[in-house]
Write a protein that holds these residues in place. Structure first.
Motif, PDB file in Angstrom:
ATOM      1  N   LEU A  45       0.444  -2.934  10.353  1.00 53.30           N
ATOM      2  CA  LEU A  45       0.071  -1.520  10.329  1.00 53.30           C
ATOM      3  C   LEU A  45      -0.898  -1.210   9.193  1.00 53.30           C
ATOM      4  CD1 LEU A  45       3.468   0.325  10.912  1.00 53.30           C
ATOM      5  CD2 LEU A  45       1.551   0.175  12.509  1.00 53.30           C
ATOM      6  N   ALA A  46      -1.818  -0.276   9.467  1.00 53.17           N
ATOM      7  CA  ALA A  46      -2.734   0.222   8.442  1.00 53.17           C
ATOM      8  C   ALA A  46      -2.599   1.719   8.255  1.00 53.17           C
ATOM      9  CB  ALA A  46      -4.179  -0.119   8.807  1.00 53.17           C
ATOM     10  N   ALA A  47      -2.147   2.439   9.280  1.00 54.93           N
ATOM     11  CA  ALA A  47      -2.043   3.901   9.187  1.00 54.93           C
ATOM     12  C   ALA A  47      -0.959   4.389  10.126  1.00 54.93           C
ATOM     13  CB  ALA A  47      -3.378   4.564   9.529  1.00 54.93           C
ATOM     14  N   VAL A  48      -0.258   5.454   9.708  1.00 57.69           N
ATOM     15  CA  VAL A  48       0.773   6.072  10.541  1.00 57.69           C
ATOM     16  C   VAL A  48       0.884   7.534  10.132  1.00 57.69           C
ATOM     17  CG1 VAL A  48       2.611   5.359   8.961  1.00 57.69           C
ATOM     18  CG2 VAL A  48       3.165   5.840  11.348  1.00 57.69           C
ATOM     19  N   THR A  49       1.041   8.426  11.121  1.00 57.00           N
ATOM     20  CA  THR A  49       1.100   9.858  10.823  1.00 57.00           C
ATOM     21  C   THR A  49       1.834  10.601  11.933  1.00 57.00           C
ATOM     22  OG1 THR A  49      -0.241  11.785  10.201  1.00 57.00           O
ATOM     23  CG2 THR A  49      -1.099  10.406  11.953  1.00 57.00           C
ATOM     24  N   PHE A  50       2.501  11.703  11.564  1.00 61.65           N
ATOM     25  CA  PHE A  50       3.162  12.583  12.532  1.00 61.65           C
ATOM     26  C   PHE A  50       2.278  13.793  12.812  1.00 61.65           C
ATOM     27  CE2 PHE A  50       6.830  10.453  10.595  1.00 61.65           C
ATOM     28  CZ  PHE A  50       7.601  10.141  11.710  1.00 61.65           C
ATOM     29  N   ASN A  51       2.497  14.413  13.971  1.00 61.02           N
ATOM     30  CA  ASN A  51       1.887  15.716  14.203  1.00 61.02           C
ATOM     31  C   ASN A  51       2.738  16.792  13.524  1.00 61.02           C
ATOM     32  OD1 ASN A  51       4.055  15.694  15.992  1.00 61.02           O
ATOM     33  ND2 ASN A  51       2.974  16.847  17.560  1.00 61.02           N
ATOM     34  N   ALA A  52       2.266  18.036  13.557  1.00 61.90           N
ATOM     35  CA  ALA A  52       2.900  19.094  12.772  1.00 61.90           C
ATOM     36  C   ALA A  52       4.346  19.359  13.196  1.00 61.90           C
ATOM     37  CB  ALA A  52       2.087  20.382  12.863  1.00 61.90           C
ATOM     38  N   SER A  53       4.652  19.239  14.473  1.00 68.71           N
ATOM     39  CA  SER A  53       6.007  19.519  14.944  1.00 68.71           C
ATOM     40  C   SER A  53       6.936  18.322  14.825  1.00 68.71           C
ATOM     41  CB  SER A  53       5.960  19.983  16.406  1.00 68.71           C
ATOM     42  OG  SER A  53       5.483  18.935  17.239  1.00 68.71           O
ATOM     43  N   GLY A  54       6.385  17.152  14.528  1.00 71.37           N
ATOM     44  CA  GLY A  54       7.203  15.955  14.460  1.00 71.37           C
ATOM     45  C   GLY A  54       7.565  15.392  15.812  1.00 71.37           C
ATOM     46  N   SER A  55       6.843  15.782  16.853  1.00 70.91           N
ATOM     47  CA  SER A  55       7.134  15.305  18.209  1.00 70.91           C
ATOM     48  C   SER A  55       6.256  14.127  18.626  1.00 70.91           C
ATOM     49  CB  SER A  55       6.951  16.440  19.209  1.00 70.91           C
ATOM     50  OG  SER A  55       5.615  16.910  19.198  1.00 70.91           O
TER      51      SER A  55
ATOM     52  N   THR B  60       0.816  -1.218   0.000  1.00 74.10           N
ATOM     53  CA  THR B  60       0.000   0.000   0.000  1.00 74.10           C
ATOM     54  C   THR B  60       0.851   1.271   0.000  1.00 74.10           C
ATOM     55  OG1 THR B  60      -0.148   0.053   2.427  1.00 74.10           O
ATOM     56  CG2 THR B  60      -1.851  -1.193   1.238  1.00 74.10           C
ATOM     57  N   GLY B  61       2.173   1.131   0.089  1.00 74.30           N
ATOM     58  CA  GLY B  61       3.038   2.312   0.129  1.00 74.30           C
ATOM     59  C   GLY B  61       2.864   3.114   1.404  1.00 74.30           C
ATOM     60  N   LEU B  62       2.601   2.426   2.503  1.00 75.12           N
ATOM     61  CA  LEU B  62       2.384   3.107   3.773  1.00 75.12           C
ATOM     62  C   LEU B  62       3.679   3.730   4.274  1.00 75.12           C
ATOM     63  CD1 LEU B  62       0.509   3.770   6.167  1.00 75.12           C
ATOM     64  CD2 LEU B  62       1.165   1.567   7.180  1.00 75.12           C
ATOM     65  N   CYS B  63       3.674   5.033   4.488  1.00 75.65           N
ATOM     66  CA  CYS B  63       4.808   5.740   5.082  1.00 75.65           C
ATOM     67  C   CYS B  63       4.336   7.120   5.504  1.00 75.65           C
ATOM     68  CB  CYS B  63       5.986   5.859   4.115  1.00 75.65           C
ATOM     69  SG  CYS B  63       5.665   6.895   2.682  1.00 75.65           S
ATOM     70  N   ALA B  64       5.104   7.773   6.350  1.00 72.28           N
ATOM     71  CA  ALA B  64       4.771   9.118   6.819  1.00 72.28           C
ATOM     72  C   ALA B  64       6.042   9.937   6.878  1.00 72.28           C
ATOM     73  CB  ALA B  64       4.103   9.067   8.193  1.00 72.28           C
ATOM     74  N   LEU B  65       5.889  11.249   6.649  1.00 74.21           N
ATOM     75  CA  LEU B  65       7.001  12.195   6.734  1.00 74.21           C
ATOM     76  C   LEU B  65       6.552  13.381   7.567  1.00 74.21           C
ATOM     77  CD1 LEU B  65       9.799  13.328   5.780  1.00 74.21           C
ATOM     78  CD2 LEU B  65       8.572  14.322   3.834  1.00 74.21           C
ATOM     79  N   SER B  66       7.341  13.740   8.567  1.00 72.25           N
ATOM     80  CA  SER B  66       7.028  14.914   9.374  1.00 72.25           C
ATOM     81  C   SER B  66       7.070  16.165   8.502  1.00 72.25           C
ATOM     82  CB  SER B  66       8.036  15.035  10.522  1.00 72.25           C
ATOM     83  OG  SER B  66       7.993  16.333  11.097  1.00 72.25           O
ATOM     84  N   ILE B  67       6.063  17.019   8.631  1.00 71.18           N
ATOM     85  CA  ILE B  67       6.064  18.249   7.831  1.00 71.18           C
ATOM     86  C   ILE B  67       7.012  19.297   8.415  1.00 71.18           C
ATOM     87  CG2 ILE B  67       3.695  17.805   7.124  1.00 71.18           C
ATOM     88  CD1 ILE B  67       2.843  20.180   8.894  1.00 71.18           C
ATOM     89  N   ASN B  68       7.534  19.045   9.608  1.00 70.42           N
ATOM     90  CA  ASN B  68       8.520  19.936  10.213  1.00 70.42           C
ATOM     91  C   ASN B  68       9.878  19.645   9.583  1.00 70.42           C
ATOM     92  OD1 ASN B  68      10.182  21.479  11.790  1.00 70.42           O
ATOM     93  ND2 ASN B  68       9.642  20.506  13.728  1.00 70.42           N
ATOM     94  N   HIS B  69      10.319  20.519   8.667  1.00 74.44           N
ATOM     95  CA  HIS B  69      11.528  20.229   7.910  1.00 74.44           C
ATOM     96  C   HIS B  69      12.803  20.281   8.745  1.00 74.44           C
ATOM     97  CE1 HIS B  69      11.010  24.602   7.792  1.00 74.44           C
ATOM     98  NE2 HIS B  69      12.317  24.693   7.655  1.00 74.44           N
ATOM     99  N   SER B  70      12.722  20.779   9.974  1.00 75.17           N
ATOM    100  CA  SER B  70      13.923  20.817  10.806  1.00 75.17           C
ATOM    101  C   SER B  70      14.291  19.436  11.335  1.00 75.17           C
ATOM    102  CB  SER B  70      13.734  21.783  11.979  1.00 75.17           C
ATOM    103  OG  SER B  70      12.696  21.335  12.830  1.00 75.17           O
ATOM    104  N   ASN B  71      13.341  18.488  11.335  1.00 76.04           N
ATOM    105  CA  ASN B  71      13.719  17.120  11.706  1.00 76.04           C
ATOM    106  C   ASN B  71      13.449  16.109  10.587  1.00 76.04           C
ATOM    107  OD1 ASN B  71      10.851  16.470  11.977  1.00 76.04           O
ATOM    108  ND2 ASN B  71      10.936  17.405  14.020  1.00 76.04           N
ATOM    109  N   SER B  72      12.383  16.295   9.823  1.00 74.72           N
ATOM    110  CA  SER B  72      12.074  15.424   8.668  1.00 74.72           C
ATOM    111  C   SER B  72      12.087  13.944   9.035  1.00 74.72           C
ATOM    112  CB  SER B  72      13.048  15.678   7.516  1.00 74.72           C
ATOM    113  OG  SER B  72      12.825  16.943   6.936  1.00 74.72           O
ATOM    114  N   TYR B  73      11.439  13.593  10.148  1.00 76.71           N
ATOM    115  CA  TYR B  73      11.343  12.184  10.515  1.00 76.71           C
ATOM    116  C   TYR B  73      10.492  11.422   9.510  1.00 76.71           C
ATOM    117  CZ  TYR B  73      13.390  13.147  15.102  1.00 76.71           C
ATOM    118  OH  TYR B  73      14.234  13.504  16.112  1.00 76.71           O
ATOM    119  N   VAL B  74      10.882  10.165   9.291  1.00 78.19           N
ATOM    120  CA  VAL B  74      10.172   9.261   8.394  1.00 78.19           C
ATOM    121  C   VAL B  74       9.732   8.050   9.208  1.00 78.19           C
ATOM    122  CG1 VAL B  74      10.365   7.835   6.310  1.00 78.19           C
ATOM    123  CG2 VAL B  74      11.619  10.007   6.469  1.00 78.19           C
TER     124      VAL B  74
END
Length: 437
Positions: free
Chosen positions: A189-199, A143-157
């Protein structure tokens, strides 16, 4: 956040919705159709203004916009292994990349662009499109499940770390190193997501009954929410509000669940001296002596608010956004509609549907006048191969949130496959095709 469907509703080429996605700060909605793609502004409840539309690429199944900029990434079923990056205000293709297998999902922030295939993830530097890292040890991820933090100062995946369990691999997209693995669920896993700050990182398994929230980067469990007990569901989307106070989940059922991220145990008032209050206390006390699985179920927080859909079994995505200074629940569905609800941030309860917008047809073809009135700034954007040249760094502009140029960013100059190209604000650059990174 994006959804894809193999088949859409009837109604001709324009009446078939293939995919949809909200941008990173939930101010824009992108849709893909058999005819091309469209971008809408989400600044008003009453109006759904079209920012841009294109029929140059048919049969779009992935479309992602970078915040409110003019950068948009598109993948078509006619060339499912090719990613196309466009500057839609200038009407130019920035670059295209081809990969070894079909592209399943794309995620981007102001620093990184992720391309997820079934068994690998490619990480690009978004300023020059240089390929920085290829993660090859990814379990089969159809399904191509992945997430990227929108906070570019950490860019967690975040991506699945196991075929059989709900293990999450947390990866630092800035330092390009694995941070930790999180044993999030027993099922896959079916879903994964970061919050806006990546915390914070939220996840759900294929059962869809329990949603968990973990701290980043240490992976400690912070919250556990129960979406349901008896009925297993397919989670369509999972998203934090921009202020990280709420977490929203939609599925193939008719109910969208909104959870509030607060620890209620210490703030709950004393129960009234009633029979029900007494029994509640007894249950809480008894949970200390029950098996861990039963005790956890009793202590899980339930939904703070819900949104009722007039359908079930239909692919959809949800988001929480502030529109005209009020919190709203937005649900886009493959029935071709965008539903807007009011959310009471104090008392929760059932969200009230206040507006339905049709995403296809003549009712949404009006251009966004506010964006058109803004002054146009000169911009340049380059895609390069991974091979650096021996020349020194040159200053080229990047992208700002409003589509304008960011001055004074020093980006190393690289060589295209056809030779070195010098970029500046006045000169255009040729399209670049890079194969099999």
């Amino acid at each position: 956040m994006e959804a894809e469907a193999a088949d859409g509703p009837p109604g001709g080429i324009e009446g078939t919705l293939s995919c949809f996605s909200f941008n990173q700060d939930c101010t824009s909605l992108a849709i893909g159709t058999k005819a091309g793609y469209k971008l809408f502004s989400l600044s008003s409840v009453e109006r759904l203004d079209q920012v841009h539309g294109s029929n140059e690429i048919p049969d779009v199944y992935i479309v992602e916009r970078l915040f409110s900029s003019s950068l948009v990434v598109v993948v078509s079923r006619t060339k499912p292994r090719q990613m196309n990056v466009y500057h839609f205000k200038k009407g130019t293709e920035i670059c295209n990349y081809s990969y070894s297998s079909n592209i399943l999902s794309i995620r981007l922030n102001r620093q990184r662009l992720l391309v997820c295939l079934e068994e690998s993830i490619y990480i690009h530097n978004i300023k020059d499109m240089k390929l920085l890292k290829t993660i090859l040890d990814v379990p089969a991820n159809p399904t191509g499940l992945c997430a990227l933090s929108i906070n570019h100062s950490n860019s967690y995946v975040a991506y699945p770390g196991s075929l059989t369990t709900g293990e999450i691999v947390l990866y630092d997209g800035h330092s390009l190193k694995t941070v930790c693995t999180i044993a999030a669920h027993e099922g896959t896993l079916a879903a994964v997501t970061f919050n806006a700050s990546g915390s914070k990182l939220a996840s759900a398994s294929e059962k869809g009954t329990v949603i968990r929230v973990f701290s980043v980067p240490d992976g400690q469990k912070l919250y556990e929410f129960r979406r349901g007990m008896k009925r297993y569901v397919t989670i369509s989307s999972l998203v934090f509000s921009m202020d990280s106070q709420f977490l929203c989940a939609s599925s193939n059922t008719e109910t969208v669940h909104i959870f509030k991220l607060e620890h209620l145990t210490n703030s709950r008032p004393e129960e009234p001296s009633t029979w029900s209050g007494y029994m509640g206390k007894m249950f809480m006390a008894a949970s200390n002596y029950l098996p861990a699985q039963v005790s956890d179920m009793m202590n899980q927080d339930r939904a703070f608010a819900t949104g009722r859909l007039n359908f079930s079994g239909q692919r959809n995505i949800c988001t929480l956004s502030t529109i005209q200074k009020l919190p709203r629940l937005l649900v886009a569905s493959l029935d071709g509609n965008l539903y807007i609800y009011n959310l009471d941030p104090q008392d929760g309860g059932e969200c009230v549907l206040i507006k339905t917008h049709r995403l296809l047809g003549s009712g949404t073809t009006e251009e966004n006048k506010e964006n058109d009135l803004r002054p146009s700034l000169p911009q340049s954007y380059a895609a390069t191969v991974a091979r650096p040249s021996s020349s020194s760094a040159s200053t080229v502009p990047g992208y700002s949130e409003d589509g304008g140029a960011l001055r004074g960013e020093v980006i190393p100059e690289h060589e295209f496959a056809t030779g070195p190209v010098c970029l500046d604000d006045e000169n255009e650059f040729p399209p670049v095709s890079i194969r099999n990174p």
